[in-house]
Every structure is written in C-alpha cells, then in structure tokens.
Scaffold this motif. Structure first.
Motif, PDB file in Angstrom:
ATOM      1  N   SER A  54       6.410  -4.999   1.470  1.00 46.70           N
ATOM      2  CA  SER A  54       5.369  -3.995   1.222  1.00 46.70           C
ATOM      3  C   SER A  54       5.214  -3.696  -0.268  1.00 46.70           C
ATOM      4  N   ASP A  59       0.994 -11.103  -1.514  1.00 44.41           N
ATOM      5  CA  ASP A  59       0.916 -11.041  -0.063  1.00 44.41           C
ATOM      6  C   ASP A  59       1.176 -12.410   0.542  1.00 44.41           C
ATOM      7  N   ASP A  63      -5.301 -11.756  -0.380  1.00 46.06           N
ATOM      8  CA  ASP A  63      -6.410 -10.867  -0.051  1.00 46.06           C
ATOM      9  C   ASP A  63      -7.774 -11.510  -0.251  1.00 46.06           C
ATOM     10  N   TYR A  70      -6.643  -9.258   4.532  1.00 50.60           N
ATOM     11  CA  TYR A  70      -6.242  -7.861   4.714  1.00 50.60           C
ATOM     12  C   TYR A  70      -5.520  -7.627   6.031  1.00 50.60           C
ATOM     13  N   ASP A  73      -1.978  -6.289   5.533  1.00 48.17           N
ATOM     14  CA  ASP A  73      -1.939  -4.913   5.044  1.00 48.17           C
ATOM     15  C   ASP A  73      -2.358  -3.903   6.112  1.00 48.17           C
ATOM     16  N   LEU A  77       1.839  -4.999   8.525  1.00 45.28           N
ATOM     17  CA  LEU A  77       2.753  -4.084   7.835  1.00 45.28           C
ATOM     18  C   LEU A  77       3.010  -2.808   8.642  1.00 45.28           C
TER      19      LEU A  77
END
Length: 134
Positions: A54, A59, A63, A70, A73, A77
């Motif tokens: 996190s 990532d 993204d 996404y 996220d 997560l």
C-alpha cells in the motif's frame, strides 16, 4: 436540476474522502500491529506485505492501464486490509487504531523495498514475454 446534481456529487465526494481516511488509518494500525510481539507471526507477515504494497510507489497493475490500473487500489487493497484485520485479535487492532490516528500527518512514507520487488516482477514478466517473442 443542477443544484441537485451538485449536491449528489458533494455527498459522493465526501463519502469517498471518509473511506480513504479510514483506509489510511487502517494501514497505520496494521503497521503498528506488525511491530507488536503479541500478534501471531502469520498475521505480522501478511500485514507487512499489505502495508508495504500500500505504501509502495509502484503498483502491481500500473495505473495507466485503463480500468485495471485502479483495480488494485479500489478493490484488492481494501480486501487485503480486511483479510489481515480478521487475523489480528480485535483488542490489539483497536489499540493500534487509536495509536495510528496521527501516523500519516507528515505524509505517506515510501516503501522502496516493496517497490523494488514490484519492479523485479515486471522485469521478469517483460523478459519472459520478450524471450517468447524472439
């Protein structure tokens, strides 16, 4: 009509803001819980992985990839955080939540180790694809 739409947007934005604050607090609490001796080893290990990911500047799914970028996220997560919270005794988690109230006041710390691991994974995947193409 415009005023009604504006009100809905403000309500939606406010809700999203509260969710993000809660997730930040949970990440801080998981970080603190991972340092406690009374948390089981397996919970510490998974907690460290989730917190590291996190806080990682990179990532697993970049993204810039439409929609999927996404996904980690917005879905993965929070699911990982919820899973780890279930592994930690609730009294310990409550104490850590209270202690984590101000953990991100100085900004989000970066976890370059987790970032390095993610970069290595991408290098391995890219190398594998290039070897198959050539």
């Amino acid at each position: 009509m415009d005023n009604k739409l504006n009100k809905k947007f403000k309500t939606w934005f406010s809700t999203i803001k509260q969710i993000v604050k809660k997730i930040k607090k949970e990440i801080g609490a998981l970080y603190l819980a991972s340092k406690r001796p009374d948390v089981p080893f397996y919970a510490k290990l998974i907690s460290i992985l989730v917190v590291g990911y996190s806080l990682s500047p990179i990532d697993l799914i970049p993204d810039f990839i439409p929609i999927l970028g996404y996904l980690d996220d917005l879905i993965l997560l929070p699911l990982a955080i919820a899973f780890v919270i279930k592994l930690i005794p609730s009294d310990i988690m409550n104490e850590c939540r209270q202690q984590s109230e101000y953990i991100f006041n100085e900004g989000k710390p970066k976890n370059w180790v987790a970032g390095g691991i993610i970069i290595c994974i991408w290098i391995i995947i890219t190398s594998y694809i290039l070897i198959k193409i050539i």
